[in-house]
Design a protein around this motif. Structure first.
Motif, PDB file in Angstrom:
ATOM      1  N   ASP A 271      11.546  20.912 -66.547  1.00  0.00           N
ATOM      2  CA  ASP A 271      10.937  21.385 -67.659  1.00  0.00           C
ATOM      3  C   ASP A 271       9.547  22.090 -67.857  1.00  0.00           C
ATOM      4  O   ASP A 271       8.658  21.262 -67.803  1.00  0.00           O
ATOM      5  CB  ASP A 271      11.051  20.269 -68.758  1.00  0.00           C
ATOM      6  CG  ASP A 271      10.868  20.684 -70.195  1.00  0.00           C
ATOM      7  OD1 ASP A 271      10.488  21.959 -70.502  1.00  0.00           O
ATOM      8  OD2 ASP A 271      10.773  19.929 -71.366  1.00  0.00           O
ATOM      9  N   HIS A 272       9.485  23.316 -67.701  1.00  0.00           N
ATOM     10  CA  HIS A 272       8.195  23.958 -67.364  1.00  0.00           C
ATOM     11  C   HIS A 272       7.233  23.965 -68.700  1.00  0.00           C
ATOM     12  O   HIS A 272       6.207  23.790 -68.467  1.00  0.00           O
ATOM     13  CB  HIS A 272       8.481  25.467 -66.915  1.00  0.00           C
ATOM     14  CG  HIS A 272       7.253  25.953 -66.420  1.00  0.00           C
ATOM     15  ND1 HIS A 272       6.441  25.712 -65.383  1.00  0.00           N
ATOM     16  CD2 HIS A 272       6.564  27.274 -67.008  1.00  0.00           C
ATOM     17  CE1 HIS A 272       5.491  26.448 -65.154  1.00  0.00           C
ATOM     18  NE2 HIS A 272       5.404  27.554 -66.148  1.00  0.00           N
ATOM     19  N   TRP A 273       7.874  23.794 -70.091  1.00  0.00           N
ATOM     20  CA  TRP A 273       6.932  23.761 -70.966  1.00  0.00           C
ATOM     21  C   TRP A 273       6.398  22.330 -71.105  1.00  0.00           C
ATOM     22  O   TRP A 273       4.809  22.352 -71.160  1.00  0.00           O
ATOM     23  CB  TRP A 273       7.851  24.107 -72.298  1.00  0.00           C
ATOM     24  CG  TRP A 273       6.932  24.095 -73.533  1.00  0.00           C
ATOM     25  CD1 TRP A 273       6.984  22.874 -74.293  1.00  0.00           C
ATOM     26  CD2 TRP A 273       5.958  24.953 -73.827  1.00  0.00           C
ATOM     27  NE1 TRP A 273       6.045  23.162 -75.304  1.00  0.00           N
ATOM     28  CE2 TRP A 273       5.295  24.498 -75.067  1.00  0.00           C
ATOM     29  CE3 TRP A 273       5.644  26.177 -73.488  1.00  0.00           C
ATOM     30  CZ2 TRP A 273       4.607  25.352 -75.789  1.00  0.00           C
ATOM     31  CZ3 TRP A 273       4.806  26.973 -74.202  1.00  0.00           C
ATOM     32  CH2 TRP A 273       4.230  26.311 -75.309  1.00  0.00           C
ATOM     33  N   GLU A 274       6.933  21.392 -70.938  1.00  0.00           N
ATOM     34  CA  GLU A 274       6.403  20.045 -70.965  1.00  0.00           C
ATOM     35  C   GLU A 274       5.450  19.700 -69.890  1.00  0.00           C
ATOM     36  O   GLU A 274       4.386  19.111 -70.029  1.00  0.00           O
ATOM     37  CB  GLU A 274       7.365  19.051 -71.358  1.00  0.00           C
ATOM     38  CG  GLU A 274       8.049  18.946 -72.636  1.00  0.00           C
ATOM     39  CD  GLU A 274       7.245  18.580 -73.810  1.00  0.00           C
ATOM     40  OE1 GLU A 274       6.134  17.933 -73.663  1.00  0.00           O
ATOM     41  OE2 GLU A 274       7.451  19.386 -74.785  1.00  0.00           O
ATOM     42  N   SER A 275       5.763  20.280 -68.576  1.00  0.00           N
ATOM     43  CA  SER A 275       5.008  19.893 -67.497  1.00  0.00           C
ATOM     44  C   SER A 275       3.720  20.872 -67.527  1.00  0.00           C
ATOM     45  O   SER A 275       2.882  20.375 -66.819  1.00  0.00           O
ATOM     46  CB  SER A 275       5.751  20.013 -66.141  1.00  0.00           C
ATOM     47  OG  SER A 275       6.066  21.410 -66.093  1.00  0.00           O
ATOM     48  N   HIS A 276       3.591  21.767 -68.023  1.00  0.00           N
ATOM     49  CA  HIS A 276       2.431  22.765 -67.722  1.00  0.00           C
ATOM     50  C   HIS A 276       2.117  23.784 -69.095  1.00  0.00           C
ATOM     51  O   HIS A 276       1.090  23.486 -69.610  1.00  0.00           O
ATOM     52  CB  HIS A 276       2.605  23.866 -66.835  1.00  0.00           C
ATOM     53  CG  HIS A 276       1.660  24.826 -66.442  1.00  0.00           C
ATOM     54  ND1 HIS A 276       0.450  24.695 -66.088  1.00  0.00           N
ATOM     55  CD2 HIS A 276       1.550  26.179 -67.085  1.00  0.00           C
ATOM     56  CE1 HIS A 276      -0.401  25.648 -66.069  1.00  0.00           C
ATOM     57  NE2 HIS A 276       0.424  26.578 -66.611  1.00  0.00           N
ATOM     58  N   CYS A 277       3.030  24.434 -69.563  1.00  0.00           N
ATOM     59  CA  CYS A 277       2.776  25.369 -70.704  1.00  0.00           C
ATOM     60  C   CYS A 277       2.104  24.745 -72.011  1.00  0.00           C
ATOM     61  O   CYS A 277       1.208  25.228 -72.599  1.00  0.00           O
ATOM     62  CB  CYS A 277       3.894  26.177 -71.025  1.00  0.00           C
ATOM     63  SG  CYS A 277       4.321  27.129 -69.659  1.00  0.00           S
ATOM     64  N   SER A 278       2.772  23.577 -72.215  1.00  0.00           N
ATOM     65  CA  SER A 278       2.272  23.060 -73.553  1.00  0.00           C
ATOM     66  C   SER A 278       0.602  22.544 -73.412  1.00  0.00           C
ATOM     67  O   SER A 278      -0.016  22.456 -74.567  1.00  0.00           O
ATOM     68  CB  SER A 278       3.150  21.949 -73.761  1.00  0.00           C
ATOM     69  OG  SER A 278       2.899  20.980 -72.899  1.00  0.00           O
ATOM     70  N   ARG A 279       0.227  22.205 -72.309  1.00  0.00           N
ATOM     71  CA  ARG A 279      -1.200  22.027 -72.175  1.00  0.00           C
ATOM     72  C   ARG A 279      -2.183  23.058 -71.738  1.00  0.00           C
ATOM     73  O   ARG A 279      -3.231  22.972 -71.724  1.00  0.00           O
ATOM     74  CB  ARG A 279      -1.392  20.967 -71.088  1.00  0.00           C
ATOM     75  CG  ARG A 279      -0.520  19.579 -71.433  1.00  0.00           C
ATOM     76  CD  ARG A 279      -0.837  18.522 -70.530  1.00  0.00           C
ATOM     77  NE  ARG A 279       0.111  17.813 -69.992  1.00  0.00           N
ATOM     78  CZ  ARG A 279       1.581  17.592 -70.142  1.00  0.00           C
ATOM     79  NH1 ARG A 279       1.975  18.493 -71.095  1.00  0.00           N
ATOM     80  NH2 ARG A 279       2.147  16.962 -69.652  1.00  0.00           N
TER      81      ARG A 279
END
Length: 156
Positions: free
Chosen positions: A47-55
């Motif tokens: 899950d690329h969004w939760e692991s990186h993009c959201s931050r």
């Protein structure tokens, strides 16, 4: 059976087990597994969004801009599609009824063709931005590293 070249690795692992209690994080027993937490599934791991993009401020800004571009492209595409129908209809009706001269009818058809191509370009832009936005959320499982060049294309 380990080969002669594995003697140093075997000795190091034996030393770690004896001196460090199984490694820098301790022995890998039931207690270690409990401290490590629940095992994550592949979907959660990728899950690329939760692991990186959201931050990440750059990723969030890029996502917002891509959403704006997609919305504008969709609106322009719909507007051009409507214009294509109207201008194409005028060209056809004018040519049939003889209201519009042949030159005007041809130029209206050309305008309809150009607006149709612009509409198609906007559709492609919407599809591309949708594809890119999907990459913010879904990761891909990495390919095995033990494949020789040429084999990894078949693995995809």
């Amino acid at each position: 059976m380990p080969g002669a070249s594995d003697a140093l690795v075997t000795a190091f692992r034996t030393w770690i087990q004896k001196m460090a209690g199984g490694g820098p994080f301790g022995a890998q027993d039931e207690g270690w597994l409990a401290r490590a937490g629940p095992r994550l599934g592949q979907t959660q791991l990728l899950d690329h969004w939760e692991s990186h993009c959201s931050r990440c401020e750059s990723c969030r800004t890029a996502e917002q801009r891509l959403k704006v571009v997609r919305g504008v492209a969709a609106a322009l595409g719909a507007l051009c599609g409507l214009a294509t129908l109207v201008v194409g209809g005028l060209a056809c009706v004018g040519a049939i009824d003889g209201i519009v001269s042949t030159f005007s009818s041809t130029s209206l058809a050309a305008v309809a063709g150009v607006t149709g191509m612009f509409c198609a370009a906007m559709g492609l832009l919407v599809a591309w931005t949708t594809n890119v936005l999907g990459r913010f959320h879904l990761g891909r499982h990495p390919l095995p590293r033990n494949l020789v060049p040429g084999e990894w294309q078949a693995a995809v």
